[in-house]
Scaffold this active site. Sequence first.
Site, PDB file in Angstrom:
ATOM      1  N   ASP A  13       2.609  96.077 -34.872  1.00  0.00           N
ATOM      2  CA  ASP A  13       1.743  97.147 -34.405  1.00  0.00           C
ATOM      3  C   ASP A  13       0.299  96.771 -34.735  1.00  0.00           C
ATOM      4  O   ASP A  13       0.039  95.793 -35.416  1.00  0.00           O
ATOM      5  CB  ASP A  13       2.106  98.492 -35.046  1.00  0.00           C
ATOM      6  CG  ASP A  13       1.914  98.484 -36.555  1.00  0.00           C
ATOM      7  OD1 ASP A  13       1.805  97.378 -37.127  1.00  0.00           O
ATOM      8  OD2 ASP A  13       1.878  99.558 -37.165  1.00  0.00           O
TER       9      ASP A  13
ATOM     10  N   ASP B  18      -2.104  92.714 -33.502  1.00  0.00           N
ATOM     11  CA  ASP B  18      -0.790  92.222 -33.087  1.00  0.00           C
ATOM     12  C   ASP B  18      -0.684  92.053 -31.572  1.00  0.00           C
ATOM     13  O   ASP B  18       0.285  91.465 -31.085  1.00  0.00           O
ATOM     14  CB  ASP B  18       0.319  93.190 -33.535  1.00  0.00           C
ATOM     15  CG  ASP B  18       0.510  93.170 -35.035  1.00  0.00           C
ATOM     16  OD1 ASP B  18       0.265  92.114 -35.639  1.00  0.00           O
ATOM     17  OD2 ASP B  18       0.896  94.203 -35.602  1.00  0.00           O
TER      18      ASP B  18
ATOM     19  N   ASP C 247       6.988  92.368 -39.096  1.00  0.00           N
ATOM     20  CA  ASP C 247       6.184  92.788 -40.246  1.00  0.00           C
ATOM     21  C   ASP C 247       7.099  93.386 -41.309  1.00  0.00           C
ATOM     22  O   ASP C 247       8.173  93.888 -41.009  1.00  0.00           O
ATOM     23  CB  ASP C 247       5.165  93.845 -39.826  1.00  0.00           C
ATOM     24  CG  ASP C 247       4.042  93.249 -38.995  1.00  0.00           C
ATOM     25  OD1 ASP C 247       3.727  92.070 -39.200  1.00  0.00           O
ATOM     26  OD2 ASP C 247       3.496  93.964 -38.138  1.00  0.00           O
TER      27      ASP C 247
END
Length: 679
Positions: free
Chosen positions: A569, A573, A371
């Site tokens: 997170d 996810d 991410d």
Amino acid sequence: MKDMDSAKDMSKMDMSDMDMDMGGGQMMHMGNLKRKFWVSLILTIPILLMSPMMGMRLPFQFISHPWTDYLAAIIGTIVFIYGGQPFFSGAKAELANKKPAMMTLIAMGIGVAFVYSIYAVIANNILNVTPQVTDFFWELTTLIDIMLLGHWIEMDTVMNAGSAVDNLAKLLPSSAHKVVNGETKDVDVSELVKDDHIQVRAGEKIPADGVIVSGNTSVNESMVTGEARLVEKGPDGKVVGGSVNGEGTFEMRVTGTGETGYLAQVMKLVTDAQAAKSDQENMADRVAGLLFYAALTVAIVAFVVWMLVGNLALALSIAVTVLVIACPHALGLAVPLVVARSTAIAASHGLLIRNRDAMEQVKKLNYALMDKTGTLTAGNFKVAEYESTDSKIKADDVLTIMASLENGSSHPLAVGILNAAKAQKLTIPEATDGHQITGVGLSGTVNGQTYEIVSAAYLDKQKLAYDQAAFNRLASAGNSVSFLVQDQHVLGYVAQGDQIKPESKNLIDSLKAQKITPVMLTGDNEKSAQVVAKQLGITEVHASLLPEDKAKLVKQYQSDGSHVMMIGDGVNDAPSLASAEIGVAIGSGTDVAIDSADVVLVKSNPNDVVEFLELARQTTRKMTQNLWWGAGYNVITIPLAAGVLAPVGFILNPMVGAAVMGLSTVVVAINAMTLHIKD
């Protein structure tokens, strides 16, 4: 729902009650394993004092026949039956699966040692055979102790502090307010079925997926989106079980329970991914399997040959010695000791290794998916610029209206706008009728006027005019730009920037040096993503992603046989973290994401990924070295014990074999303790 209830019940179990696979699918209770080790170890002490080691009497021993032989036989039998039980159970399962491995090798060694030792006691004290037959109670009990210790260390090291499935189940309440004939009654969540009507009160968790039939509220859907944004909901609005209701009370029609619910589907994805990983064969087991066949073959051949050139007693003695020497003392500790040392080092460096298989996957990695916000960047958005693009409204009014619409949300972009408004000491009026526009933004009413906060992508799609030059300038500088719209007319914009973590550049450079391709994932706009990517040197970027896109991307990269590391997170996810060969969770993320991951970054520091990769490679190298030491002893001593050099006058003395066996175990232990990574 029943599966979720079971998960809840399991989560209440004490950690000492956890089980471990002992081979071939046989499960070993951790409490029993600890107890078996300590009982066996205590019972081994008198054996060490009374029984010779490979026929060699040690200085501290008192051996006076016949009572010491009988006592050693009684105690040895207890240890054999009680302490050896897990290994015979595991061997039975391995043989049933036609995959003999560590358990089978151990069972063969202790089984032969026990039977021959009982024969030795009878032959020496009842039949008075000369020369006397050597017993192996010393080797029998110490092998059982070492193997129990090895499996205890292994179990204790990889024991999970929690379960992803347990934490997902905990997101659902245990009961629901079911509406029947206009009245509500509390029922167990497991009793809910599709089309039931239930009431959800302020502050409660939503018990199932459904559609609102009456009432208005705001819902925290962070467990779905990974973002703590309050989403306005009204009639016909969809809600997801496990999300948290705000201050409103509403009634809903249930659309999904059990296997059809969102959480249940996520649970299945996580469980399936983790189960697939647990099927991987352990390297030590494969080596033990080969040694089993080798030792058995050599023992049979040696027995036949020595029967032809010698006699039955000699042939039997040599065959038994071969099988006892094959006992994997060092091999049984080779992996557990390294794992224990590696886990301790990882913890001291802010890494929690939850799945040891992740260590072995590092050498195969091709891609690292990560991410942007919160991983590569700090996730602390600050307003870089805000402006009015309509002469009828001031810039401060644009910021004020947007702050009003965002008030109450904890989303990073909303927090940035609210902080900027407070810093300017602006009065923020209360917004009404606020609701989320899926994939676009949000809308609401401020001072009797309806406004929308949208993205540039929405404006392009609706063909609405806006200051594209300003947008390009701000987006090209790495800002996220939000626009204020009224009646299809753009009134102004707010641009917010996020800071790249200082450690991120080192992470990307290190990945490239290891020939691992870094890939950025973000829900932000393409231009903003490209700015961050360019600064970090990332060439592969996926922007404007929806939550469900992440798991699809993991599968996409794996489709050609590539191995993937995923860093993320949030509950959304969890499936992608579990599906990737290595799942890395940010320590500040949700419990579910952490429990779905193989590795947890406690300090949320990108450089910790670099340390994990280094530790993994060194751990794998130490494991390989220990396996060579452990198996190397057997490879050399088995043929020597069988008498392969007898034609030149050399047969391995059992006492020498025992000494080498002990040395091999010491070397394996020392090698494991030398594992370290640079601070």
